[in-house]
Each structure stands twice: as structure tokens, then as C-alpha cells.
Design a protein around this motif. Structure first.
Motif, PDB file in Angstrom:
ATOM      1  N   GLN A 128     -15.317  20.894  33.564  1.00 57.69           N
ATOM      2  CA  GLN A 128     -16.282  20.983  34.600  1.00 57.69           C
ATOM      3  C   GLN A 128     -16.707  22.064  35.182  1.00 57.69           C
ATOM      4  OE1 GLN A 128     -13.791  19.242  33.583  1.00 57.69           O
ATOM      5  NE2 GLN A 128     -13.887  16.439  34.796  1.00 57.69           N
ATOM      6  N   LYS A 129     -15.564  22.892  35.368  1.00 56.93           N
ATOM      7  CA  LYS A 129     -14.921  23.847  36.336  1.00 56.93           C
ATOM      8  C   LYS A 129     -15.085  24.971  35.034  1.00 56.93           C
ATOM      9  CE  LYS A 129     -13.699  27.314  39.497  1.00 56.93           C
ATOM     10  NZ  LYS A 129     -14.482  27.056  40.532  1.00 56.93           N
ATOM     11  N   LEU A 130     -15.248  25.305  33.946  1.00 56.42           N
ATOM     12  CA  LEU A 130     -16.008  25.580  32.476  1.00 56.42           C
ATOM     13  C   LEU A 130     -17.485  26.173  32.735  1.00 56.42           C
ATOM     14  CD1 LEU A 130     -14.854  27.509  30.499  1.00 56.42           C
ATOM     15  CD2 LEU A 130     -14.782  26.586  28.991  1.00 56.42           C
ATOM     16  N   GLY A 131     -17.997  25.026  32.682  1.00 57.38           N
ATOM     17  CA  GLY A 131     -19.349  24.989  32.446  1.00 57.38           C
ATOM     18  C   GLY A 131     -20.102  25.270  33.660  1.00 57.38           C
ATOM     19  N   ALA A 132     -19.728  25.200  35.228  1.00 62.93           N
ATOM     20  CA  ALA A 132     -19.967  26.155  36.436  1.00 62.93           C
ATOM     21  C   ALA A 132     -19.576  27.264  36.247  1.00 62.93           C
ATOM     22  CB  ALA A 132     -19.155  24.453  37.360  1.00 62.93           C
ATOM     23  N   VAL A 133     -18.418  27.763  35.880  1.00 66.87           N
ATOM     24  CA  VAL A 133     -18.188  29.094  35.416  1.00 66.87           C
ATOM     25  C   VAL A 133     -19.694  30.077  34.981  1.00 66.87           C
ATOM     26  CG1 VAL A 133     -16.959  31.183  35.512  1.00 66.87           C
ATOM     27  CG2 VAL A 133     -16.591  29.219  36.579  1.00 66.87           C
ATOM     28  N   LEU A 134     -19.417  28.820  33.597  1.00 67.73           N
ATOM     29  CA  LEU A 134     -20.761  30.082  32.668  1.00 67.73           C
ATOM     30  C   LEU A 134     -22.157  29.569  33.355  1.00 67.73           C
ATOM     31  CD1 LEU A 134     -19.116  28.840  29.788  1.00 67.73           C
ATOM     32  CD2 LEU A 134     -18.752  31.187  30.862  1.00 67.73           C
ATOM     33  N   ASP A 180     -13.821  38.606  34.401  1.00 68.39           N
ATOM     34  CA  ASP A 180     -13.877  39.880  33.095  1.00 68.39           C
ATOM     35  C   ASP A 180     -13.605  39.136  31.733  1.00 68.39           C
ATOM     36  OD1 ASP A 180     -14.345  42.410  35.258  1.00 68.39           O
ATOM     37  OD2 ASP A 180     -12.655  41.921  35.347  1.00 68.39           O
ATOM     38  N   VAL A 181     -12.794  38.015  31.439  1.00 69.53           N
ATOM     39  CA  VAL A 181     -12.433  37.329  31.115  1.00 69.53           C
ATOM     40  C   VAL A 181     -12.129  36.228  30.954  1.00 69.53           C
ATOM     41  CG1 VAL A 181     -10.409  37.492  29.557  1.00 69.53           C
ATOM     42  CG2 VAL A 181     -10.671  39.363  30.292  1.00 69.53           C
ATOM     43  N   VAL A 182     -12.422  35.280  29.713  1.00 68.41           N
ATOM     44  CA  VAL A 182     -12.576  33.733  29.917  1.00 68.41           C
ATOM     45  C   VAL A 182     -12.221  32.998  28.939  1.00 68.41           C
ATOM     46  CG1 VAL A 182     -13.767  31.440  30.860  1.00 68.41           C
ATOM     47  CG2 VAL A 182     -14.729  34.214  32.134  1.00 68.41           C
ATOM     48  N   VAL A 183     -10.972  32.100  28.850  1.00 68.66           N
ATOM     49  CA  VAL A 183     -10.217  31.794  28.248  1.00 68.66           C
ATOM     50  C   VAL A 183     -11.221  30.274  27.899  1.00 68.66           C
ATOM     51  CG1 VAL A 183      -7.805  30.596  27.240  1.00 68.66           C
ATOM     52  CG2 VAL A 183      -8.139  32.989  28.204  1.00 68.66           C
ATOM     53  N   VAL A 184     -11.512  29.911  26.349  1.00 69.67           N
ATOM     54  CA  VAL A 184     -11.649  28.649  26.468  1.00 69.67           C
ATOM     55  C   VAL A 184     -11.335  27.926  25.292  1.00 69.67           C
ATOM     56  CG1 VAL A 184     -14.119  27.227  25.673  1.00 69.67           C
ATOM     57  CG2 VAL A 184     -14.576  29.665  26.667  1.00 69.67           C
ATOM     58  N   GLY A 217       2.563   9.317  -6.356  1.00 66.01           N
ATOM     59  CA  GLY A 217       2.190  10.867  -6.821  1.00 66.01           C
ATOM     60  C   GLY A 217       2.345  11.808  -5.712  1.00 66.01           C
ATOM     61  N   ASP A 218       2.163  13.282  -5.994  1.00 70.33           N
ATOM     62  CA  ASP A 218       2.012  14.170  -4.748  1.00 70.33           C
ATOM     63  C   ASP A 218       0.397  14.129  -3.591  1.00 70.33           C
ATOM     64  OD1 ASP A 218       3.451  15.617  -6.280  1.00 70.33           O
ATOM     65  OD2 ASP A 218       2.091  16.557  -7.622  1.00 70.33           O
ATOM     66  N   PRO A 219       1.110  14.664  -2.605  1.00 74.29           N
ATOM     67  CA  PRO A 219      -0.160  13.888  -1.851  1.00 74.29           C
ATOM     68  C   PRO A 219      -1.165  14.837  -1.655  1.00 74.29           C
ATOM     69  CG  PRO A 219       1.304  15.425  -0.659  1.00 74.29           C
ATOM     70  CD  PRO A 219       2.180  14.885  -2.236  1.00 74.29           C
ATOM     71  N   THR A 220      -2.650  14.900  -1.314  1.00 78.33           N
ATOM     72  CA  THR A 220      -3.549  15.680  -1.440  1.00 78.33           C
ATOM     73  C   THR A 220      -3.814  15.833   0.495  1.00 78.33           C
ATOM     74  OG1 THR A 220      -4.210  14.854  -3.331  1.00 78.33           O
ATOM     75  CG2 THR A 220      -5.963  15.878  -1.937  1.00 78.33           C
ATOM     76  N   LEU A 221      -3.409  16.888   1.080  1.00 84.80           N
ATOM     77  CA  LEU A 221      -3.650  17.404   2.373  1.00 84.80           C
ATOM     78  C   LEU A 221      -4.877  18.466   2.588  1.00 84.80           C
ATOM     79  CD1 LEU A 221       0.027  17.503   3.441  1.00 84.80           C
ATOM     80  CD2 LEU A 221      -0.814  15.614   3.587  1.00 84.80           C
ATOM     81  N   TRP A 222      -5.154  18.005   3.654  1.00 82.75           N
ATOM     82  CA  TRP A 222      -6.976  19.256   3.988  1.00 82.75           C
ATOM     83  C   TRP A 222      -6.320  19.787   4.754  1.00 82.75           C
ATOM     84  CZ3 TRP A 222      -9.931  19.565   0.570  1.00 82.75           C
ATOM     85  CH2 TRP A 222     -10.607  18.075  -0.539  1.00 82.75           C
ATOM     86  N   ALA A 223      -7.177  21.427   4.911  1.00 81.66           N
ATOM     87  CA  ALA A 223      -6.471  22.779   5.803  1.00 81.66           C
ATOM     88  C   ALA A 223      -7.059  21.952   6.944  1.00 81.66           C
ATOM     89  CB  ALA A 223      -6.599  23.723   5.661  1.00 81.66           C
ATOM     90  N   GLU A 224      -6.264  22.552   7.955  1.00 79.24           N
ATOM     91  CA  GLU A 224      -6.753  22.621   9.765  1.00 79.24           C
ATOM     92  C   GLU A 224      -7.068  23.731  10.089  1.00 79.24           C
ATOM     93  OE1 GLU A 224      -6.890  19.661  11.280  1.00 79.24           O
ATOM     94  OE2 GLU A 224      -6.249  18.596   9.735  1.00 79.24           O
ATOM     95  N   GLN A 225      -8.144  23.923  11.473  1.00 75.47           N
ATOM     96  CA  GLN A 225      -8.574  25.315  11.485  1.00 75.47           C
ATOM     97  C   GLN A 225      -7.636  26.323  12.104  1.00 75.47           C
ATOM     98  OE1 GLN A 225     -11.214  25.875  10.417  1.00 75.47           O
ATOM     99  NE2 GLN A 225     -12.747  24.693  11.154  1.00 75.47           N
ATOM    100  N   PRO A 226      -7.294  27.837  11.673  1.00 70.94           N
ATOM    101  CA  PRO A 226      -6.775  28.404  11.998  1.00 70.94           C
ATOM    102  C   PRO A 226      -6.658  29.842  13.014  1.00 70.94           C
ATOM    103  CG  PRO A 226      -8.399  29.531  10.082  1.00 70.94           C
ATOM    104  CD  PRO A 226      -8.474  28.411  10.526  1.00 70.94           C
ATOM    105  N   ALA A 227      -7.263  28.406  14.236  1.00 73.83           N
ATOM    106  CA  ALA A 227      -7.080  29.217  15.100  1.00 73.83           C
ATOM    107  C   ALA A 227      -8.376  27.932  16.163  1.00 73.83           C
ATOM    108  CB  ALA A 227      -7.932  30.382  15.429  1.00 73.83           C
ATOM    109  N   GLY A 228      -7.864  27.902  17.137  1.00 71.56           N
ATOM    110  CA  GLY A 228      -8.244  26.761  18.359  1.00 71.56           C
ATOM    111  C   GLY A 228      -8.515  27.382  19.779  1.00 71.56           C
ATOM    112  N   ILE A 229      -7.997  28.418  19.670  1.00 70.46           N
ATOM    113  CA  ILE A 229      -8.525  28.322  21.512  1.00 70.46           C
ATOM    114  C   ILE A 229      -8.983  30.115  21.165  1.00 70.46           C
ATOM    115  CG2 ILE A 229      -7.291  28.703  23.907  1.00 70.46           C
ATOM    116  CD1 ILE A 229      -4.685  26.836  22.661  1.00 70.46           C
ATOM    117  N   PHE A 230      -9.543  30.510  22.515  1.00 71.67           N
ATOM    118  CA  PHE A 230     -10.348  31.757  22.713  1.00 71.67           C
ATOM    119  C   PHE A 230     -10.105  32.406  23.967  1.00 71.67           C
ATOM    120  CE2 PHE A 230     -11.523  29.030  18.961  1.00 71.67           C
ATOM    121  CZ  PHE A 230     -11.272  29.975  17.520  1.00 71.67           C
ATOM    122  N   ALA A 231     -10.003  33.929  23.775  1.00 75.74           N
ATOM    123  CA  ALA A 231     -10.646  34.456  25.044  1.00 75.74           C
ATOM    124  C   ALA A 231     -11.428  35.255  25.508  1.00 75.74           C
ATOM    125  CB  ALA A 231      -8.885  35.571  25.279  1.00 75.74           C
ATOM    126  N   PHE A 232     -12.135  35.286  25.880  1.00 81.00           N
ATOM    127  CA  PHE A 232     -13.559  36.589  25.451  1.00 81.00           C
ATOM    128  C   PHE A 232     -13.922  36.919  26.687  1.00 81.00           C
ATOM    129  CE2 PHE A 232     -14.248  31.576  23.964  1.00 81.00           C
ATOM    130  CZ  PHE A 232     -14.724  31.643  22.722  1.00 81.00           C
TER     131      PHE A 232
END
Length: 564
Positions: free
Chosen positions: A146-152, A159-163, A383-398
Motif C-alpha cells: 500500500q505504501k509503495l503504491g502511494a509513493v509511486l 532515490d532508491v526503492v526496493v520492490v 523413478g527420478d523426479p522431474t522438478l521445475w526451476a524457480e526464478q533466479p531473482a525476486g527482489i529488486f532495488a530501483f
């Protein structure tokens, strides 16, 4: 005082970031991922992605760090592991001279707990190390969106916002493109070499940092191996002679053997997320990861036979009475399972890999016989499992689009310090603060002081992080176990069509699957039938799922896949 372990495994979900007790920590990142529009970055389409065809020219050159060699190098999408004691005299220097030019930078970031005083010793020491006057605008992490939405939406953007990824909903993705700077001129290609610790961030994490056709984000990298582990009481297994199961039938048989309701012992909590893994169901942690191109057709995870089979097997566990009553009531996702796990009321539960260490640390002094370990995920049929990759990044600073070049370079100077690898002076300062004030080291194990637990919390680590790392000097066997588990599971991990891509679905589909998880839980607990789930999927298709499929197919046709 419980020893503090260092565990840098970045870009975690909200629940794993807080080391909480959610059954599926990865699922929290399931909110809409951040926007990377097709075409011009500041006009035109607000939906889509930028991937393989256009991304390469935007990505920073990768230059692996050679400052510190891990005890267990990363492999198969795992973190790197450190299992040695920490010797302060042997810490390396990864930033030989201050890159900051003394400017002031304001940073808005989510914070859980009570923020420290703005003039605390940790902030002062970090700012002196970097050469930048960082001023923190810490916001309550529980209401951050909610704070993020209001600020943006305002004209007063720091200067920097973490999302974090889980906050990327509503109008926030569009606002990010219009409000934040293109870092490409400073970081793309060889330009990143001016910031060696940023150059050592894996390319996949930078791929995820492309928004609106520009390199805008500073990432927290993460292993792409699934973070959900079937954790179990190895000490009890050894005592009772239980063997780790290698198929779903073996698990059910074991669960029946373990369970004795009269003695207040059940086998497990809700194992739905392990079931998805065992049956090879596409990831549910983020909407785009659930889509995959198979034999020329775009399919969604809930349309597959494997999905229904996983729900049916999970239902069998509840029907057999082997699941702890708290899970039956839905409490497993709302309360901490730790105390009842430690008491032996249940012996197995699926949770974020971070709990492997946290449960160990909790019980180390009061219950020395206690040992938690992670089961290898099994294929449902043995047998062997089949697993699926997760995303390699999920928090960002802008960085604010209005920021001057000097401010941008000061921000990058901050990030170059916070992205320093484990085993360096910069890493210790970022994660532990000032020796003697914020932590002490005994027998190679760093332990935060009371002041350290007040000052050194989620601040500078939010700007950027090094390549994923697991290090627990107090329990090195856990770090070794975690990394080796990731590497074994990584050998069975595939990347679906939209791995590594930033995608925003059209707004008209935002609420299409809102009640899907509730339906899953109702089926698993026997309140609904498999046929009800099949009807739900049919309705989902007609209400927009089929059109959404066409949209994803177009995205793939136009951009190609980032998976390799």
C-alpha cells in the motif's frame, strides 16, 4: 543466545525471507511479476516481456569473483556452500577503495520489526565503508504494498526503492517503468566491470532485472532449484528404523506406520507441495512459470494429469488419517509448526530450505538429540523426479528516473559493497555490522550482540546481493546438507518456457485464478472431489484461460525463451 548463522540465499519469497513457517514459501511470490513491456520502454504496451532476442545487448558481462573460493562450488543451479569456520583475520577485501563520492542517497525498503535509530553505529560504519551517506526510509513490510503504491503514484519518490516480487501487483508494474532509471549505460556489457561484485552476479539474475525493455533493477539472486524441502526428524527415523521413502506408495505406507493418533503422533503436515514435485507438476510459485510449451502447445500446470494425480495422492494422506490435525483445520499455513515438530507430534513437513537451519538452531541447546534433515524428492513411481526451476531473482532495488549521474553512481557504489561475496570484510560489515559492537566471533562462529540484533537487520542487504550462498558457521553440516541437496535436486530440474523472464499478464486476467488454491485445499481435505477440480479448470478455460494461453503463446513467439 542462539548463534547467528550467515545464510545469503537471495531473492527469496516473503515467507522464506522472514524465515517463517509457511508450507509453501515459494508460493508467496505468486503475485503478478514485474512488468517488462514489449517495444518502447515508456510508451505503448504495458504487458509482456523482454527476453532472449533483445536481452543479450542489455545484460552486464559476467565476471566470476575469485576473491574467495567456496568450499562447495555452485552446481546444477545450487547456491555455493561454505562449511569452514569463520576467521576474521583471513577475511578478504573485495572493494579496495571507496567508489562512493560522498553524496546522499535515500532508500525506501520494507522492514519487519522495529527500525533502529537513524544514527546507529551500523548505518554509520556502512556509510563510511561505502563513501555514501545512505538515509533509510524503512516501511512496515506487512503493509509495504500500500505504501509503495502511494509513493509511486506521487511525485516524491526516493532515490532508491526496493520492490519485492510479491508486491508487484495492480498499478505498481506500470509505475516502475515510468518512475525508474535505465541502468544499462552504467552496467550493460563491459561497463559493469567498474563494479566487480556486481559483475559477479549471475546473468540469469540480471535477465530478471529487465523491465520495460531496459535494465532497471539491482537483483537479489537466488538458486533456481526448488526451495521447498520435505524436512524430517532424522533422529527419530534412526531410532525407530524408518527408511526415507522413494515413491508415493512407500511414503503412504511409512506414514501409516508412523501414525498413532492416541499417542498424539502423526506422520506429516499437508504434503501438497511435495506431491506437486513428486508428480512433476509445473511450478506454482509464479504465474508465468506454470506455463510451458509442450509439443507445440502451450499448457498450464492445472490442466495436466500430473496435477490431478498430485491432488489425489495428497487427498489419500488426509483420508488415511496420517496428517496432523492442525493441517486438517488449515492451521499449518498460519501457525509455526516448529514446537510440535520438535515435540514429535509429526515427523515430516514440507517447507522452505531456510527452516533446515532454523529448526536446528532452535533445538541445539535444549534438545541435543534433535536432528532435522531434508529428504530427496522422489518420483511418484519410484523413478527420478522431474522438478521445475524457480526464478533466479525476486527482489529488486530501483533508482529514481530523475536521479543525477552522481546519485546513480553512488547507488551502484552501495550495491557493489552489499553484493560482496561471503568471506570478505564487506560481507561481514553488511550482514553483521561492527565487530565488538554488533557481533563477536568465538570458535569461528559469529554471534550477534543485543545491539547487533537491533541495528543490523534488513537494510543494506536489500540493495543488492552476491551470488546465492549458504554458510552456517555454527552448523556447517547443515550448510553442506543444504547445498548438496540442491545439487542433487538440480540434476532433475528443468526450465519451463518462461524461466528467467519478467512477465506481466494483462490486467483482465488478474483475478482469473484467485480461488484456485482454496479449491486445491478443499480437494486435498476431502471437502471437494477431483471432479470438482476438473470442472473448475474447465470454467477457468472458458472464463479466460484459453485466451490467456493464446497471449502467452504470442509472448513466446515474439520474444523467444530465456531458458537454456
Amino acid at each position: 543466545m542462539t548463534p547467528n548463522a550467515s545464510s545469503a540465499s537471495s531473492a527469496t519469497s516473503r515467507r522464506s525471507f522472514l524465515a517463517s513457517s509457511a508450507v509453501a514459501a515459494a508460493a508467496v511470490a505468486g503475485g503478478m511479476p514485474l512488468l517488462a513491456a514489449c517495444g518502447d520502454s515508456d510508451s505503448g504496451s504495458r504487458e509482456g516481456t523482454t527476453s532472449g532476442k533483445d536481452a543479450k545487448k542489455l545484460l552486464p558481462a559476467y565476471v566470476a569473483s575469485n576473491v574467495v573460493a567456496p568450499d562447495i562450488p555452485a552446481k546444477n543451479g545450487s547456491a555455493a556452500g561454505f562449511t569452514s569456520k569463520l576467521e576474521l583475520a583471513e577475511l578478504k577485501t573485495s572493494v579496495p577503495e571507496k567508489l562512493g563520492k560522498g553524496g546522499r542517497v535515500t532508500v525506501m525498503s520494507p522492514f519487519w520489526g522495529s527500525p533502529p535509530k537513524s544514527d546507529n553505529a551500523y548505518y554509520k560504519a556502512m556509510n563510511d565503508l561505502i563513501g555514501v551517506d545512505v538515509r533509510w526510509q524503512n516501511q512496515d513490510g506487512n503493509t509495504y504494498e500500500q505504501k509503495l503504491g502511494a509513493v509511486l503514484a506521487s511525485s516524491d519518490v526516493p532515490d532508491v526503492v526496493v520492490v519485492p516480487g510479491w508486491n508487484m501487483n495492480g498499478k505498481i508494474p506500470s509505475a516502475i517503468i515510468s518512475k525508474f532509471a535505465d541502468l544499462g549505460p552504467y552496467l550493460s556489457g563491459d561497463a559493469v566491470k567498474e563494479y566487480p561484485n556486481l559483475a559477479a552476479i549471475p546473468t540469469d539474475a540480471w535477465q530478471r532485472s529487465i523491465f520495460g525493455g531496459k535494465l532497471r533493477g539491482l537483483p537479489q539472486p537466488a538458486p533456481y532449484v526448488t526451495g521447498i524441502v520435505p524436512l524430517y526428524r532424522q533422529d527419530v527415523f534412526d531410532k525407530e528404523g524408518y527408511e526415507v521413502p522413494r515413491s508415493c506408495d512407500e511414503f503412504l505406507a511409512l506414514a501409516k506406520d508412523i501414525t498413532n493418533a492416541k499417542a498424539k503422533r502423526w506422520a506429516c503436515m499437508d504434503m501438497k507441495w511435495t506431491a506437486f514435485q513428486a508428480f512433476g507438476v509445473l511450478s506454482g510459485s509464479e504465474k508465468p512459470l506454470g506455463w510451458n510449451l509442450v509439443d507445440g502447445k502451450m499448457i498450464y500446470r492445472i490442466e495436466t494429469e500430473e496435477y490431478l494425480e498430485a491432488l489425489e495422492w495428497s487427498r489419500k494422506l488426509f483420508a488415511a488419517g496420517v496428517v496432523h490435525p492442525d493441517a486438517e483445520l488449515g492451521k499449518s499455513q498460519a501457525t509455526d509448526p516448529g514446537p510440535k515438530f520438535a515435540a514429535g507430534e509429526f515427523l515430516i513437513y514440507a517447507n522452505n530450505i531456510s527452516q533446515w537451519w532454523s529448526r536446528t538452531a532452535e533445538q541445539a541447546t535444549q534438545n541435543p538429540e534433535f536432528k532435522v534433515w531434508g529428504m530427496d524428492v522422489w518420483g511418484h513411481d519410484g523413478g527420478d523426479p522431474t522438478l521445475w526451476a524457480e526464478q533466479p531473482a525476486g527482489i529488486f532495488a530501483f533508482v529514481n528516473k530523475k536521479a543525477s549521474e552522481s546519485v546513480i553512481r553512488d547507488v551502484l557504489a552501495v550495491a557493489n559493497v552489499t553484493a560482496a561475496p561471503y568471506g570478505t570484510k564487506e560481507y561481514m560489515m553488511t550482514n553483521y555490522g561492527v565487530e565488538g559492537t554488533h557481533y563477536s566471533v568465538e570458535d569461528g562462529v559469529p554471534t550477534k550482540t543485543d545491539q547487533g540484533n537491533i541495528d543490523v537487520m534488513n537494510a543494506y542487504v536489500m540493495v543488492a546481493s552476491p551470488a546465492p550462498t549458504l554458510a552456517h558457521p555454527d552448523f556447517p553440516e547443515v550448510a553442506k546438507g543444504q547445498v548438496e541437496w540442491q545439487q542433487r535436486m538440480g540434476a532433475f530440474t528443468k526450465k519451463s518456457s518462461f524461466y528467467g523472464m519478467q512477465i506481466t499478464e494483462p490486467g483482465r486476467y488478474t483475478n482469473l485464478a484467485n480461488d484456485m488454491e482454496q479449491m486445491e485445499d478443499d480437494v486435498v481435505r476431502g471437502r471437494k472431489k477431483i471432479s470438482d477440480m476438473q470442472q473448475w479448470v474447465s470454467d477457468w478455460k472458458s472464463k479466460g484461460g484459453d485466451k490467456l494461453r493464446d497471449w502467452y503463446m504470442q509472448v513466446l513467439d515474439e520474444n523467444g525463451s530465456a531458458a537454456n
